[in-house]
Design a protein around this motif. Structure first.
Motif, short mmCIF file in Angstrom:
data_model
loop_
_atom_site.label_atom_id
_atom_site.label_comp_id
_atom_site.label_asym_id
_atom_site.label_seq_id
_atom_site.Cartn_x
_atom_site.Cartn_y
_atom_site.Cartn_z
N TYR A 154 0.83 -1.20 0.00
CA TYR A 154 0.00 0.00 0.00
C TYR A 154 0.87 1.26 0.00
O TYR A 154 0.52 2.27 -0.61
CB TYR A 154 -0.93 0.00 1.22
CG TYR A 154 -2.11 -0.94 1.09
CD1 TYR A 154 -2.84 -1.00 -0.10
CD2 TYR A 154 -2.49 -1.77 2.14
CE1 TYR A 154 -3.92 -1.86 -0.23
CE2 TYR A 154 -3.57 -2.63 2.01
CZ TYR A 154 -4.28 -2.67 0.83
OH TYR A 154 -5.34 -3.52 0.70
N LYS A 158 0.74 4.18 -2.79
CA LYS A 158 0.50 5.59 -2.42
C LYS A 158 1.62 6.48 -2.95
O LYS A 158 1.38 7.59 -3.42
CB LYS A 158 0.42 5.70 -0.89
CG LYS A 158 0.07 7.09 -0.39
CD LYS A 158 -0.08 7.11 1.12
CE LYS A 158 -0.44 8.51 1.60
NZ LYS A 158 -0.58 8.53 3.09
N THR A 161 1.24 6.94 -6.72
CA THR A 161 0.03 7.72 -7.00
C THR A 161 0.26 9.20 -6.78
O THR A 161 -0.30 10.05 -7.47
CB THR A 161 -1.13 7.24 -6.11
OG1 THR A 161 -1.39 5.85 -6.40
CG2 THR A 161 -2.40 8.03 -6.37
N ARG A 162 1.13 9.54 -5.82
CA ARG A 162 1.46 10.94 -5.58
C ARG A 162 2.09 11.57 -6.82
O ARG A 162 1.77 12.71 -7.19
CB ARG A 162 2.43 11.06 -4.40
CG ARG A 162 1.75 10.91 -3.04
CD ARG A 162 2.77 10.86 -1.93
NE ARG A 162 2.16 11.00 -0.62
CZ ARG A 162 2.80 10.82 0.52
NH1 ARG A 162 4.09 10.49 0.50
NH2 ARG A 162 2.19 10.98 1.67
#
Length: 211
Positions: A154, A158, A161-162
């Motif tokens: 995860y 994350k 995705t940033r």
């Protein structure tokens, strides 16, 4: 004289007889009086040094440092029956940076898509294995290890995705823009951009009135 393309006209002795404002700017010169009637080989600015290596009739894309890109040509025209040389300097910095930005955006979005797809499948398998482990009393308790693996997955998702979210932020045409932080993800901006901003005039100011 108002042309965005730099123009330098030389005489038969390679001395500068005419130079426009754009060429002065590209060559980091203040006034044409500093170079008129001087041999172009005597100019010591970084771009001038690269231009001096051009052969007659050639065109070359020149990068100065990491920020400035120029297309330079050394050509000639007929003057009194002789070939008289001249130099054209075209700035490609904005054009190239825009193209590179679009390319980076496509790559980042593609990477984010592939990573997130892979992470989804891996975390699903890890969750299933963890559930089987919890229901099997005779097996070795690996739930803590599985939980760590899932959290790492995860975290990776994350992180990538940033990057994908940051490239979606539109450029503002304002000279001194003020961006409302309520429209952005504050964590993503500070995580990715604050270290880079330390070497630029950009500063991050957080005000409670902007939230």
């Amino acid at each position: 004289s108002n042309s965005p393309m730099g123009v330098i006209i030389l005489n038969f002795d390679n001395e500068i007889t005419l130079i426009n404002k754009s060429a002065l700017t590209h060559l980091e010169l203040k006034s044409d009086q500093d170079v008129i009637n001087k041999n172009i080989n005597t100019i010591s600015t970084p771009l001038a040094k690269r231009i001096n290596t051009l052969s007659q009739g050639s065109t070359e894309t020149i990068r100065i440092g990491n920020a400035k890109i120029f297309r330079c040509s050394r050509l000639s025209f007929i003057d009194q029956g002789f070939l008289r040389p001249f130099i054209l300097i075209e700035s490609l910095t904005e054009e190239v940076m825009t193209a590179e930005k679009k390319a980076y955006e496509r790559v980042i979005r593609m990477i984010a898509h592939e990573v997130n797809n892979s992470v989804t499948g891996v975390t699903s398998i890890l969750d299933s294995i963890n559930e089987i482990n919890l229901t099997n009393d005779s097996s070795i308790d690996i739930s803590e290890v599985m939980t760590i693996c899932i959290e790492r997955c995860y975290g990776l998702s994350k992180f990538i995705t940033r990057f994908a979210n940051v490239v979606k932020i539109p450029r503002t045409p304002e000279k001194n823009p003020t961006i409302k932080v309520s429209a952005l993800n504050i964590d993503e901006i500070f995580f990715l951009d604050a270290p880079i901003a330390l070497s630029t005039p950009i500063s991050f100011v957080l005000s409670s009135t902007d939230i």
